[in-house]
Design an enzyme around this catalytic site. Structure first.
Site, PDB file in Angstrom:
ATOM      1  N   ASP A  63      56.775 -45.070  68.122  1.00 22.59           N
ATOM      2  CA  ASP A  63      56.265 -44.004  68.980  1.00 22.59           C
ATOM      3  C   ASP A  63      56.820 -42.644  68.574  1.00 22.59           C
ATOM      4  OD1 ASP A  63      58.792 -44.773  69.783  1.00 22.59           O
ATOM      5  OD2 ASP A  63      58.326 -44.876  71.916  1.00 22.59           O
ATOM      6  N   TYR A  64      58.108 -42.599  68.220  1.00 29.07           N
ATOM      7  CA  TYR A  64      58.706 -41.331  67.792  1.00 29.07           C
ATOM      8  C   TYR A  64      58.011 -40.804  66.537  1.00 29.07           C
ATOM      9  CZ  TYR A  64      61.918 -38.092  65.536  1.00 29.07           C
ATOM     10  OH  TYR A  64      62.453 -37.002  64.886  1.00 29.07           O
TER      11      TYR A  64
END
Length: 340
Positions: A238-239
């Site tokens: 996600d990052y």
């Protein structure tokens, strides 16, 4: 002596900046952004122009709350012809398979299907599980949501309402749905205070801070970045998805509804394990900001500021520290109440 005084001043300025400016920014943004009345959220009233959305749900096991969590996604106030649910499971024998099949029969009007057997393309098990579904989805937007998330019936409408031509991701602030154990209380306090403060301020500053527990992604933007498969080499996908789309000029927009984690019982050991795992990931991805994290913690920053104030201003160390803790705890309480 002059160098020491400069150090004391620097500590007190940093303390005042974080305790006053950062805390205030998070509180104001939470008040303005989160849990706005439905009439003020600008939800779409005309369904003709709504985009088609594919919800992809990677699943593993049944924690006892799975059926209740998944059912809320079948109950969305979104046009049925513009919404589909794709469940992803690695093994046919997984306990969640029966839960999913029962829900599909219970809601026959909802377009829903089950993918069994993923594809090992990298080190990230979540992406391995849902890569086939992502490749099959032909929709304009992909809603990725973890299995322990529970949503309100207008959640998808709210996320779509945040979309304009420049938006690549609409994400939700992680929070918790219930607090049935001491571990659940720890989760709630963490996600409603320290984590929320950093998350909200990062969004005020328009920085990359998008959590993948529940987010709506423009498929075209992700495909241009190599698709979901391009991020299978990262555990914190996600990052890196957020970072990549943000660097490519896409906007990351925060939804006004938090992503509610609904676990049956959260153990203290599970909370501790998650904190250790996330700390290690942050240290490996962003080593320099990781060094500054202790200065954002109440006790460490309070002790430093109390020492500087006692040396430079001759204040009582313990009175200053107690005052610091009182103001910090009051700010945390206000922020938690806004997010709830």
């Amino acid at each position: 002596m002059a160098l020491l005084e400069l150090l004391y001043v620097a500590i007190l300025v940093s303390w005042a900046w974080y305790l006053i400016v950062i805390h205030a920014a998070a509180l104001i943004y939470a008040h303005l952004k989160l849990h706005r009345p439905r009439s003020r959220r600008g939800l779409p009233t005309c369904t003709e122009n709504l985009p088609f959305v594919s919800l992809i749900k990677p699943l593993l096991g049944d924690d006892g709350n799975l059926r209740d969590n998944l059912a809320t996604f079948f109950q969305q106030e979104y046009p049925l012809e513009k919404f589909e649910i794709i469940f992803c499971v690695m093994e046919e024998t997984d306990d969640c398979v029966e839960v999913v099949r029962k829900l599909i029969k219970e809601y026959p009007n909802v377009q829903a299907r089950l993918f069994i057997g993923g594809k090992c393309i990298g080190v990230n098990p979540k992406i391995n599980n849902m890569i086939k579904a992502f490749e099959e989805a032909q929709s304009e937007f992909i809603w990725l949501s973890d299995s322990n998330i529970i949503v309100s019936s207008d959640n998808l409408l709210e996320m779509v309402a945040c979309v304009n031509s420049g938006v690549g991701i609409v994400h939700q602030l992680p929070f918790t749905h219930t607090a049935k154990s001491f571990g659940s209380v720890l989760d709630k306090v963490y996600f409603g205070t320290q984590h929320a403060r950093v998350y909200l301020v990062a969004n005020v500053l328009d920085k990359n801070c998008a959590n993948g527990m529940s987010w709506l992604i423009r498929k075209k933007a992700l495909d241009e970045a190599g698709g979901l498969a391009a991020f299978s080499e990262f555990l914190a996908e996600d990052y890196f998805i957020g970072k990549t789309l943000w660097e490519r000029g896409w906007k990351l927009v925060l939804c006004s509804l938090p992503a509610l984690q609904n676990r049956p019982v959260a153990l203290v050991s599970a909370f501790k394990g998650r904190m250790i795992r996330w700390t290690r990931l942050r240290a490996s991805m962003m080593p320099f900001p990781g060094l500054l994290e202790p200065f954002t913690e109440c006790i460490f920053l309070g002790l430093l500021a109390s020492w500087a104030a006692s040396q430079l201003l001759e204040y009582s160390f313990w009175l200053f520290f107690l005052g610091h803790c009182f103001v910090w705890f009051l700010s945390d309480l206000l922020l938690l109440s806004h997010i709830e």
